[in-house]
Every structure is written in structure tokens, then in C-alpha cells.
Design a protein around this motif. Sequence first.
Motif, mmCIF file in Angstrom:
data_model
loop_
_atom_site.group_PDB
_atom_site.id
_atom_site.type_symbol
_atom_site.label_atom_id
_atom_site.label_comp_id
_atom_site.label_asym_id
_atom_site.label_seq_id
_atom_site.Cartn_x
_atom_site.Cartn_y
_atom_site.Cartn_z
ATOM 1 N N LEU A 47 1.424 -1.066 -0.315
ATOM 2 C CA LEU A 47 -0.026 -0.181 -0.063
ATOM 3 C C LEU A 47 0.617 1.263 -0.373
ATOM 4 C CD1 LEU A 47 -2.361 1.650 0.395
ATOM 5 C CD2 LEU A 47 -2.663 0.786 2.210
ATOM 6 N N SER A 48 2.243 1.200 0.967
ATOM 7 C CA SER A 48 2.556 2.614 0.089
ATOM 8 C C SER A 48 3.076 2.658 -0.451
ATOM 9 C CB SER A 48 3.798 2.117 2.167
ATOM 10 O OG SER A 48 3.205 2.100 3.214
ATOM 11 N N LEU A 49 4.092 1.741 -1.578
ATOM 12 C CA LEU A 49 4.814 1.362 -2.492
ATOM 13 C C LEU A 49 3.397 2.388 -3.447
ATOM 14 C CD1 LEU A 49 6.947 -1.380 -2.432
ATOM 15 C CD2 LEU A 49 7.398 1.551 -2.522
ATOM 16 N N MET A 50 2.155 1.710 -3.452
ATOM 17 C CA MET A 50 1.018 1.721 -4.548
ATOM 18 C C MET A 50 0.904 3.831 -3.975
ATOM 19 S SD MET A 50 0.832 -0.750 -6.822
ATOM 20 C CE MET A 50 2.576 -0.541 -6.311
ATOM 21 N N SER A 75 15.850 6.486 9.132
ATOM 22 C CA SER A 75 16.113 5.338 7.988
ATOM 23 C C SER A 75 14.118 4.790 7.792
ATOM 24 C CB SER A 75 16.241 4.274 8.288
ATOM 25 O OG SER A 75 16.183 3.486 9.177
ATOM 26 N N VAL A 76 13.082 5.025 8.945
ATOM 27 C CA VAL A 76 12.176 4.848 9.033
ATOM 28 C C VAL A 76 11.645 5.519 6.854
ATOM 29 C CG1 VAL A 76 9.842 4.924 10.053
ATOM 30 C CG2 VAL A 76 11.735 4.282 10.678
ATOM 31 N N TRP A 77 12.132 7.169 7.086
ATOM 32 C CA TRP A 77 11.265 7.805 6.695
ATOM 33 C C TRP A 77 11.151 7.642 4.664
ATOM 34 C CZ3 TRP A 77 6.731 10.755 8.272
ATOM 35 C CH2 TRP A 77 7.007 10.216 9.615
ATOM 36 N N LYS A 78 10.572 6.612 4.001
ATOM 37 C CA LYS A 78 11.281 5.349 2.616
ATOM 38 C C LYS A 78 9.624 5.749 2.545
ATOM 39 C CE LYS A 78 15.602 3.914 3.983
ATOM 40 N NZ LYS A 78 16.834 2.597 3.624
ATOM 41 N N ASP A 79 9.704 4.932 1.095
ATOM 42 C CA ASP A 79 7.939 5.153 0.059
ATOM 43 C C ASP A 79 7.561 3.684 0.822
ATOM 44 O OD1 ASP A 79 8.580 7.544 -0.945
ATOM 45 O OD2 ASP A 79 9.024 6.899 -3.141
ATOM 46 N N ASN A 80 8.752 2.318 1.054
ATOM 47 C CA ASN A 80 7.650 0.902 1.282
ATOM 48 C C ASN A 80 7.524 1.673 3.053
ATOM 49 O OD1 ASN A 80 10.171 1.350 2.827
ATOM 50 N ND2 ASN A 80 11.084 -0.983 2.262
ATOM 51 N N ASN A 81 7.659 2.435 3.322
ATOM 52 C CA ASN A 81 7.613 2.812 4.859
ATOM 53 C C ASN A 81 6.081 4.139 4.626
ATOM 54 O OD1 ASN A 81 8.176 0.895 6.229
ATOM 55 N ND2 ASN A 81 10.209 2.139 6.645
ATOM 56 N N LEU A 82 5.924 4.075 3.579
ATOM 57 C CA LEU A 82 4.405 5.281 4.303
ATOM 58 C C LEU A 82 3.259 5.667 4.439
ATOM 59 C CD1 LEU A 82 3.746 8.159 2.489
ATOM 60 C CD2 LEU A 82 3.369 8.070 0.882
ATOM 61 N N PHE A 83 3.025 4.512 4.395
ATOM 62 C CA PHE A 83 1.447 4.292 4.937
ATOM 63 C C PHE A 83 1.824 4.070 6.664
ATOM 64 C CE2 PHE A 83 -1.793 1.596 6.987
ATOM 65 C CZ PHE A 83 -2.974 2.381 6.667
ATOM 66 N N ILE A 84 2.690 3.338 7.501
ATOM 67 C CA ILE A 84 3.436 3.144 8.509
ATOM 68 C C ILE A 84 3.778 4.387 9.569
ATOM 69 C CG2 ILE A 84 5.166 2.273 9.640
ATOM 70 C CD1 ILE A 84 5.169 0.085 8.186
ATOM 71 N N GLN A 102 9.294 12.009 3.799
ATOM 72 C CA GLN A 102 8.047 12.916 4.263
ATOM 73 C C GLN A 102 7.259 14.413 4.124
ATOM 74 O OE1 GLN A 102 11.768 14.226 6.073
ATOM 75 N NE2 GLN A 102 12.684 12.877 6.840
ATOM 76 N N ILE A 103 7.688 14.593 3.104
ATOM 77 C CA ILE A 103 6.603 15.980 2.234
ATOM 78 C C ILE A 103 5.044 14.912 1.773
ATOM 79 C CG2 ILE A 103 6.058 17.171 -0.131
ATOM 80 C CD1 ILE A 103 9.067 17.820 0.258
ATOM 81 N N ARG A 104 5.441 14.038 1.109
ATOM 82 C CA ARG A 104 4.544 12.909 0.808
ATOM 83 C C ARG A 104 3.621 13.148 2.262
ATOM 84 N NH1 ARG A 104 7.544 8.741 -3.208
ATOM 85 N NH2 ARG A 104 7.106 10.155 -5.091
ATOM 86 N N CYS A 105 4.190 12.567 2.973
ATOM 87 C CA CYS A 105 3.225 12.759 3.992
ATOM 88 C C CYS A 105 2.447 13.532 4.833
ATOM 89 C CB CYS A 105 4.083 11.922 5.927
ATOM 90 S SG CYS A 105 3.730 11.340 7.715
ATOM 91 N N TYR A 106 3.314 14.441 4.700
ATOM 92 C CA TYR A 106 2.323 15.663 5.488
ATOM 93 C C TYR A 106 1.240 16.423 4.644
ATOM 94 C CZ TYR A 106 1.802 20.935 6.063
ATOM 95 O OH TYR A 106 1.565 21.878 6.142
#
Length: 700
Positions: free
Chosen positions: A11-14, A293-302, A251-255
Motif C-alpha cells: 500500500l505504501s509503494l502504491m 531510515s523509517v522515512w522511506k516510500d515503502n513505509n509511507l503508510f506506517i 516526509q513531504i508526501r506524508c505531510y
Amino acid sequence: MFQEPDYRENLSLMLSEVLHDIGVNERMVMRRRRNYMLKETMNNIIDRVIDLNVTEYFLGSQSEGTTTIGLGSDLDVLICDNNYNIIQDWSEWEQDKVNYLMIQNENTTPGYCLLQMLQHDAPLPVTVVPDEHHMNDRSRKVLYKNTVINGVIQGAVGHGPSLAEQGQPGFSDKDVVLAYSCKSWPQSASGWLNRQGIGRWPTQDMRRYAARTGCFVVPTGGKVSEYPELEWRISTSLAERCLMLHLNITQIRCYVLLKIILKSFLNPRDEINISSFMCKTVLLHCIENTEPSVWKDNNLFICLTYCLLKLHSCVQNDCCSHSTILENNLMAGQFTAETKHELSKNICKLIQNDGQWLLSINIDNLGCRLQVKLNRVPHGVYYFLSSLEIYEQVLTLGYIGIATNICAQFNTVLKHFQNENIRTIKPAVVKLMNFSNNGNRLEHAAFKLLAPFLYTTYGSFLALSGTGENNQVSPEALVWLSAGLNSDISSSRLKLVSEFYSTGDMEKAELILRQTEEQYYSNPVVPICGCWTKPIHTLTAEIKRICSEESESYIKHITAFCVRFIRKEINCIPHELQYEMFRSTQDEMINRDEYRDYWMNWAVVDSLPFLYFLQYKIYRHLQRHQDQRQALSKLIRTIETDENLGHRETALNILGQCLEQENRPQQALKCYLLSLQQRARNNAANFHICKLLSGLLVSQ
């Protein structure tokens, strides 16, 4: 999909791909930032050129690149009046400035202060209240009231500490915040300079930058303040901008997702329960307390879920600590018990739903796009813009925004110098030229865009100060007018043509007109007007391609600015255009907005109609009747077909006068009536109609 063990990573990657497609990607973010930083630089250069002692800062989502088309974020502008000096220590007092001492005590709201007035000639308190903007407190200190902001900018609506200016379709609304600067970092935020979170963030460089930039005070009191008229909010806007400019793309996408959630689920019907600034603050706290290291595309949803958990905790505890001034609770007095319960319940639903709610988001078609990425629906079921189309659309609007800003800044220069003499303008030209030698890269880029317009203005003023022998434009004036010819496709050239026309040099005027027309049609061109905010109706695919591929220096090759003549230049323009300088009746003059309608004292006309009008006049003078008729036909066709004209009413007025000269009074009257449909008030068409009807009555 939502039941698979690794669904959060998928889901994070999509979700990252969807955000990339709607414009939240490195390339778009950098271009957005560049555009707004360039406009900020242009504004500050012009402020210095005209000796306006203010500094403008473009802040918020637009300048950070943390927005999308669907979010429609405001542009936040902080205007700092540099005549004021806010101090925290007596050693910071400055001679001959308006000095105020920042006071914080047990009675002021955390994150806010009082401003005590000091003497201008000695570091001592003022003892007598000077005016209605000041008052004594219980200890007889003379304090500055934050209500000074009232009525500062006409036509704006008060919105907290800011003044919200309503934009037009296609343009961002603008929140203008007035502030004063304190050169030192706020003492209440001193702990932040020494704090470093788990993620070694903010870095030492960021904290050093923050300490150098100091802070601002903004005229608004805390929501739970005992002194709402006396408190000023302490703002660390430049430090916060620095932090935002150092976020990575995840981080920008999360915001951006947090702001989409606000608009979709937490702030329905445009209610502002939780602000985007609170979301930004929550994000910054989360970044500070997690490993990079947490702030990566495959962790976006988390990461998004972590931010929602933090936001939920803030709502539950009625406490969201400011990112730099921890004692400042952004949620103090923000919610009723009912609102708090509703918000808490809605955030819990989002957290517990494990992302299903993402599929229902309408903003930027995010839900539909995600369904397609997750193969929940086949491709082709939904139609939405491709990532390339969005990229072109955003960058084209950014390009047009820069061009409009150039035009507006040139208007500012003309407004400043309209009552000045030639001696006061040359120092301004020298100041501007200093930026070509001593400025940074952004200032160099801004100089190249602004300089030709000031050269043209100076050349025009030189021409006014006296023509050379044989009633010709003086050689010095010609040098400066020629230096400004490449400001854009046409406007400065047409101003030079008007100078030649006024001195009777029809051959030179006709030659430049011919060259200008050829240049106009060698590239796709967009008419640009900075006199009033208007949307651009049609933009060709070629224009969009150029805007997405070329740097801002290419603006001059695809734009045609409106041509402006102040009243001082009345003898340099054909008499048909002179009426525009006296378009308003006495009643209309009284009711005009002096901040927005200043250009109505000038003659302002779009480039292409003016080009054909000048051709008509010059060919008439040269008795080239076939060319004269063609010029008139082109003028008519341009007015009828060009949707992007900013001053269509003026074009119709000069066309009407041409038709009168052709002895076609009925068609002329129709032009004037169409002009009034474009602008009912402050329109010279009213005079032309009276004059035309009077002439017809006399002739009968």
C-alpha cells in the motif's frame, strides 16, 4: 490486498506512486520552490529599488512545494517592516529606530509576548502614551496594541494575525501577515537550539541557521489570553521554513496526505478544527523522534499512521506543542468538548481502518488512482490527468505566475515614480544594476527579468525631459529604451514606437512595428497583465511544453505584457489613448480602491491591440490605405478572438475611435457599449458615447 501480511508495504509503494503522479515528486517540489523563491526575490529587489524598508517572505505550502492542485493551498506572505526593532536585551537597542522590548511574564500566554515602547534616542522606556495604538498596563509600562493591523491593507479580510486576500479562479488566495523582526532567537525557544532527537534531526546546521535568523512578532493574542489586544505571537517562520525545505520526499508526501485527510475527513465543510500548521508540527515532532531510515516510500503508510496516532494523542490531551517553542500549546482553547470528541472518534476510525478510507478520497482523484494501482478496478474505468499533464499544468501556472509578478512589480515602480522627476529615477536604476554584480544566483535571475522594464521607464522619462534636435528622441534616451527592448515580445518595443510616433518619425515607427509583429508570430505568445488578477483562459500545448521544459529566463520569448503610460507620459501617446487617463468620474474616483485601482490613472492597453492600432495610425499618416485597412481588420479580429486580453475595454475604446475616423458611428457606438459590458465603471467609454452622440446631434 488489505488482508495480505505485507499489505502495508505494498500500500505504501502504491500510495507513493499515486502521490508522484499527482505532482508530489522531487522535480515538481523543486520547481514550485524555485518559482516562489524567485517571486519573493523580485519583490524584495523592487522594495529596495523604491526605498521601501520592508522584506517579504513567501511561506507555507505553496513555497515549500507541499501541496497539490486539489488542495488549492493559500500563499502565505509575511511582510516585515524593517523600521521596527524588537529586542530581548538592552544591548540590541538601535539608534533612530522604533524600538520595542519583548516582555514575557507569568501572565502572558506561552509563545506570546508584550511589546514595551522605548525611546528612539536612548535605550530607555517611554513613559507617556503617544497615541491610540498604545496603552499603559498596571505597572504603567507603555505597551503596543496588536490592533494596529486593522485597516492596513484595504480590500482584505481579517483572518487571525493575517489579512486574507481573495484570489480569482486560477490564482491562489493570499494570507498576508504583517510582522516585526527580532534579530535574536527567542529566549523561550533556547532549549530547541540544544535539542536533538532520535533521528539526529534537526541537524546542527539547521539550528545554527535558526539562531542567525532570529524571530518575528505577529499582531495577534493567544486564544486564552488575559490581554488579547496587547499580546503578540512569537513566530519562528524562517526556522520552520528551513526545516520544511530539508524534508525528504517521503516526509513531504506524508505531510500532503495529512492535509488531504484534514480536508476530506476532519475539517468538513471548510471548518478549521485542526489547522495544517498543527499537522506540520505533528510531522516535525514525529521526524524528530524516529530514525531517518523509517522515512522511506515503502513505509509511507506506517509513517502516516504514526502521525495520526500522534495527532490523536494531541487532540485527546488538548495539547500540541509548537515545534520550536515547546511551551506554546497550539491547541489551547481550540476545541469545545463536543468537537474534541468528534475529532478523536474520526481519527480513531482512520487508524483502525488500516487504509481502506484512502480509496474514498476525492481530492486529486487520489482514491480512484489508488484503486487502479491496486488493481481494484481495471485501467480505463476512470479518467484523470496523467502525471505529465499535471506537471505541465502546474509549471505553466507557475510560469504565468512569475510573468504576472514581473508585470505587477513594474506597476509598483511606475506607481512610485509617477510623481517624481528624472533625478530620482537614476539612483533606482543604479540600485537595480548592483544586483547584477553583487547579488546571489536568485537575485541575478530576478535582475535579468526586471531590468529591461526599468531601463524602458528611465528611457521614457529621459525622452520626456526634452527631445534632441529636429524634435527627435535624444540619443541617451534611445540608448536606455533600446536596452529595454527585450523585456518581452512587444511591450517595450511598442513604447519606443509610441515615442517615435509622438515625434513624427513614422518611418522608424513603422519599421519597429513590422519587426514586432513578425516576432509576435514567430513564437506562441501569452498576453500578461499585472493590473488586476484574471485567469488565463486558453493556453496552447506548445506554451505548456515550453513552460515545463524551459527555465524562467525564457519568459521574455513567450509573453506580451500590457503597455503602460503614466500621466507624465501623456504627450508620448496618440490622443485616442489619452482619454484612458481620465476614465473616472468624480464619484468613481471617491469610491475607487487606492491599493488596487491605481493603474486607472494611466493609459494601459494590451500589446497586440495596441500594435494594430499604431499600425492603423501610422499607415493613415503615411497614406498607405490598403495597409491601414488591414491593420484595422487585424485589430477587430484580435479583440473578437483573443480570450486572454486584460484590458479589452480599452481595446474596444480605441477601436471605436478608429471607426469614428472611418465615419462608421453606429459600429463605433457598438464598440463603446461592448466596452461598458467589460467594465461598467471607471471606463472612458462613457465619455466617448456622450461625445459621439453629441456630434451626431450637432450634425443633424
